[in-house]
Enzyme design. Structure first.
Site, mmCIF file in Angstrom:
data_model
loop_
_atom_site.group_PDB
_atom_site.id
_atom_site.type_symbol
_atom_site.label_atom_id
_atom_site.label_comp_id
_atom_site.label_asym_id
_atom_site.label_seq_id
_atom_site.Cartn_x
_atom_site.Cartn_y
_atom_site.Cartn_z
ATOM 1 N N ARG A 1 39.284 -33.445 27.526
ATOM 2 C CA ARG A 1 38.973 -32.224 26.571
ATOM 3 C C ARG A 1 39.903 -31.239 27.085
ATOM 4 N NH1 ARG A 1 34.052 -30.844 24.638
ATOM 5 N NH2 ARG A 1 32.899 -32.542 24.187
ATOM 6 N N TYR B 1 35.160 -44.964 27.954
ATOM 7 C CA TYR B 1 36.423 -45.111 27.683
ATOM 8 C C TYR B 1 37.367 -44.722 28.811
ATOM 9 C CZ TYR B 1 35.315 -40.737 25.446
ATOM 10 O OH TYR B 1 35.125 -39.446 25.326
ATOM 11 N N ASP C 1 31.317 -25.125 15.990
ATOM 12 C CA ASP C 1 30.012 -25.311 16.264
ATOM 13 C C ASP C 1 29.083 -23.972 16.045
ATOM 14 O OD1 ASP C 1 30.319 -27.670 17.296
ATOM 15 O OD2 ASP C 1 29.598 -27.188 19.608
HETATM 16 C C1 LIG Z 1 28.209 -34.732 25.677
HETATM 17 C C2 LIG Z 1 29.044 -34.453 24.401
HETATM 18 C C3 LIG Z 1 30.069 -35.101 23.788
HETATM 19 C C4 LIG Z 1 30.731 -34.790 22.836
HETATM 20 N N1 LIG Z 1 31.742 -35.614 22.242
HETATM 21 C C5 LIG Z 1 32.231 -35.542 21.368
HETATM 22 C C6 LIG Z 1 33.519 -36.301 20.773
HETATM 23 O O1 LIG Z 1 33.666 -37.332 21.260
HETATM 24 N N2 LIG Z 1 34.322 -35.959 19.758
HETATM 25 C C7 LIG Z 1 34.026 -34.751 19.167
HETATM 26 O O2 LIG Z 1 34.858 -34.534 18.060
HETATM 27 N N3 LIG Z 1 33.243 -33.864 19.345
HETATM 28 C C8 LIG Z 1 32.367 -34.193 20.340
HETATM 29 N N4 LIG Z 1 31.353 -33.194 20.960
HETATM 30 C C9 LIG Z 1 31.176 -31.807 20.303
HETATM 31 C C10 LIG Z 1 32.332 -30.983 20.750
HETATM 32 O O3 LIG Z 1 32.522 -30.955 22.090
HETATM 33 C C11 LIG Z 1 32.073 -29.531 20.087
HETATM 34 O O4 LIG Z 1 31.935 -29.801 18.558
HETATM 35 C C12 LIG Z 1 33.484 -28.674 20.040
HETATM 36 O O5 LIG Z 1 33.731 -28.521 21.380
HETATM 37 C C13 LIG Z 1 33.203 -27.325 19.533
HETATM 38 O O6 LIG Z 1 34.099 -26.521 19.684
HETATM 39 P P1 LIG Z 1 34.220 -25.009 19.232
HETATM 40 O O7 LIG Z 1 35.239 -24.349 19.469
HETATM 41 O O8 LIG Z 1 33.512 -24.938 17.727
HETATM 42 O O9 LIG Z 1 32.877 -24.419 20.154
HETATM 43 P P2 LIG Z 1 33.110 -24.155 21.456
HETATM 44 O O10 LIG Z 1 33.512 -25.213 22.490
HETATM 45 O O11 LIG Z 1 31.277 -24.020 22.055
HETATM 46 O O12 LIG Z 1 33.821 -22.756 22.007
HETATM 47 C C14 LIG Z 1 33.264 -21.510 21.857
HETATM 48 C C15 LIG Z 1 33.928 -20.306 22.465
HETATM 49 O O13 LIG Z 1 33.659 -19.212 22.084
HETATM 50 C C16 LIG Z 1 33.417 -18.331 23.365
HETATM 51 N N5 LIG Z 1 32.397 -17.542 22.954
HETATM 52 C C17 LIG Z 1 30.988 -17.481 22.757
HETATM 53 N N6 LIG Z 1 30.393 -16.409 22.279
HETATM 54 C C18 LIG Z 1 31.438 -15.319 22.445
HETATM 55 C C19 LIG Z 1 31.487 -14.200 22.236
HETATM 56 N N7 LIG Z 1 30.573 -13.531 21.738
HETATM 57 N N8 LIG Z 1 32.710 -13.588 22.421
HETATM 58 C C20 LIG Z 1 33.839 -14.027 22.771
HETATM 59 N N9 LIG Z 1 33.760 -15.401 23.216
HETATM 60 C C21 LIG Z 1 32.648 -16.042 22.756
HETATM 61 C C22 LIG Z 1 32.888 -19.492 24.466
HETATM 62 O O14 LIG Z 1 33.155 -18.873 25.773
HETATM 63 C C23 LIG Z 1 33.747 -20.768 24.052
HETATM 64 O O15 LIG Z 1 34.952 -20.587 24.718
HETATM 65 C C24 LIG Z 1 30.573 -33.387 22.100
HETATM 66 C C25 LIG Z 1 29.675 -32.648 22.596
HETATM 67 C C26 LIG Z 1 29.076 -33.020 23.642
HETATM 68 C C27 LIG Z 1 28.001 -31.991 24.241
#
Ligand SMILES: Cc1cc2nc3c(=O)[nH]c(=O)nc-3n(C[C@H](O)[C@H](O)[C@H](O)COP(=O)(O)OP(=O)(O)OC[C@H]3O[C@@H](n4cnc5c(N)ncnc54)[C@H](O)[C@@H]3O)c2cc1C
Length: 421
Positions: A110, A218, A295
């Site tokens: 990651r 993996y 997300d």
């Molecule tokens: C155990 C596990 C295994 C996984 N395996 C996989 C996989 O194999 N393949 C895959 O595709 N996905 C996988 N996922 C899912 C994946 O990790 C997430 O869906 C993805 O990281 C989401 O990215 P994002 O950028 O939308 O959100 P996030 O990574 O949650 O990023 C959100 C960001 O916004 C910031 N933030 C939040 N609120 C505010 C605010 N009010 N103001 C400013 N900043 C803010 C946070 O600090 C964070 O940096 C897995 C998840 C888990 C839990």
């Protein structure tokens, strides 16, 4: 819009989804600011599976070679019964699979993937700000204002909220819904392969299916690291307790599993657990000049390994739409609402299907009764014999992120309720 006055975009959140969206819009010519609440950017020390729907995009963005170089392109994805050690389904993800989907299945650390996206976005000119927590957004007559918890204000033509499952923007503008507890928790570890217990099948992603538990293994970083994720139904989490309660519950959850699985629990960091949540599909992610992605829009359980992949599809779709509507010959910055409206139209049914299918997939993985498990194993095994395309085409095949007119096989509207799982 003129070259001297590029349209401006604020991206809230510097995770994988936020950086991917920021990168593609910056490359199209937008003036992009990314606001992140944490004092530093980063990701947890664990692996991420990236399927071809996502790696096709990494390829388009010129990032695939580096992602593979710091990751691994496995040969197989294997499902194994954790109580007997027998293989249930063994899918080759090279050869025909790679040709069909025009990109590889890869696994990456990651932190490596996040660093790659962040560095490329910053090099492209995305301006990043840490320790900026956005509390609310509001439309102005010709743009959007983001207000932070310490009273600062940032304005732009449009806002993309990539602020994760606990999204403040989702709560403020779209829904008061709460994350849904899965009652399952995850323990993770990425440790040197040389010191990992049962570091075998180094060309594969192996998923061991046990009663109310599973274990995924993996290799990462060209085989130097070995990634293990242990997930089980936690009685303490099911009872509503989020806090860590010690590793005894973890070990007890795998009592019925073969030694290779039980021993592999030493590969995870057993002092930290992640309670797993998703949310119900949301019918609308766009309001005027504000839109949710990743997300924040469609948090899902991880059983299809799609959360980050779908966030990249979001970025790829936004890229195509902004290219056509805003950066086209007659485009202008007042057309962001149209971009976001079409974005939601193109993406909502697919992501709702991924959310609901991930839940069902998790239930099938975690069946506890011996008869149910036997039937499940037979069904999975028959998919192996008859080919898996009917199960994977809708997920990995052509998407609007590739070409706007690329239809998915998803039926349904924005409600999420008529989507086939
Ligand atoms: C155990 C596990 C295994 C996984 N395996 C996989 C996989 O194999 N393949 C895959 O595709 N996905 C996988 N996922 C899912 C994946 O990790 C997430 O869906 C993805 O990281 C989401 O990215 P994002 O950028 O939308 O959100 P996030 O990574 O949650 O990023 C959100 C960001 O916004 C910031 N933030 C939040 N609120 C505010 C605010 N009010 N103001 C400013 N900043 C803010 C946070 O600090 C964070 O940096 C897995 C998840 C888990 C839990």
């Amino acid at each position: 819009m003129t070259a001297s006055a590029p349209t401006s975009v604020i991206v809230i959140g510097g995770g994988i989804g936020g950086f991917a969206s920021a990168l593609v819009l910056r490359r199209l010519g937008a003036d992009v600011r990314l606001l992140e609440q944490a004092p530093e950017f980063g990701e947890v020390g664990a692996g991420l599976q990236m399927s071809p729907n996502a790696t096709r995009l990494l390829k388009r963005w010129g990032l695939l070679d580096e992602a593979i170089a710091s990751g691994v392109a496995p040969r197989r994805v294997v499902f194994r019964d954790a109580t007997t050690g027998e293989d249930i389904l063994d899918q080759d993800v090279t050869g025909e699979f790679r040709e069909r989907y025009e990109a590889p299945y890869i696994v990456a650390h990651r932190a490596d993937l996040h660093r790659l996206l962040a560095r490329t976005a910053q090099e492209a000119g995305v301006r990043t700000h840490n320790s900026v927590c956005v509390e609310s957004v509001a439309e102005t007559p010709d743009g959007v204002r983001a207000v932070t918890t310490d009273g600062r204000e940032f304005t732009a033509d449009a806002v993309i909220a990539a602020d994760g499952i606990k999204s403040a923007v989702r709560r403020q503008l779209f829904s008061a819904d709460e994350p849904v507890s899965s009652e399952y928790v995850a323990y993770r570890g990425a440790i040197p392969t040389s010191s990992a217990a049962h570091a075998e099948d180094l060309d594969s992603v192996v998923v061991w299916l046990g009663p109310e538990c599973h274990l995924v293994q993996y290799p990462l970083r060209d085989g130097e690291l070995f990634n293990t994720v242990a997930v089980y139904r936690s009685r303490s989490f099911a009872a509503g307790r989020l806090e860590y309660e010690g590793a005894d519950e973890l070990r007890a959850a795998y009592t019925d599993c073969v030694p290779a699985v039980r021993d592999a629990l030493t590969n995870v960091n057993d002092s930290l657990r992640w309670p797993m949540f998703d949310r119900e599909p949301l019918s609308t992610w766009n309001k005027g000049r504000v839109c949710l992605v990743g997300d924040a829009a469609h948090p899902m359980l991880q059983y299809l390994a799609q959360g980050a992949c779908q966030a990249l599809e979001d970025a790829g779709t936004l890229e195509r739409l902004a290219e056509e509507i805003i950066f086209g010959a007659d485009g202008d910055a007042s057309r962001w609402p149209e971009v976001f409206e079409r974005f939601t139209d193109l993406r909502q049914a697919k992501t709702a299907r991924v959310q609901t299918t991930a839940r069902a997939w998790g239930e099938a993985w975690h069946l506890a009764g011996p008869i149910e498990r036997t039937v499940r194993n037979m069904l999975f095994g028959s998919a192996d014999r008859h080919g898996v395309w009917e199960y994977t085409d809708w997920l990995y095949g052509p998407q609007p992120a590739d070409r706007l007119d690329a239809g998915t096989t998803v039926e349904g509207d924005r409600s999420g309720t008529s989507v086939r799982a």
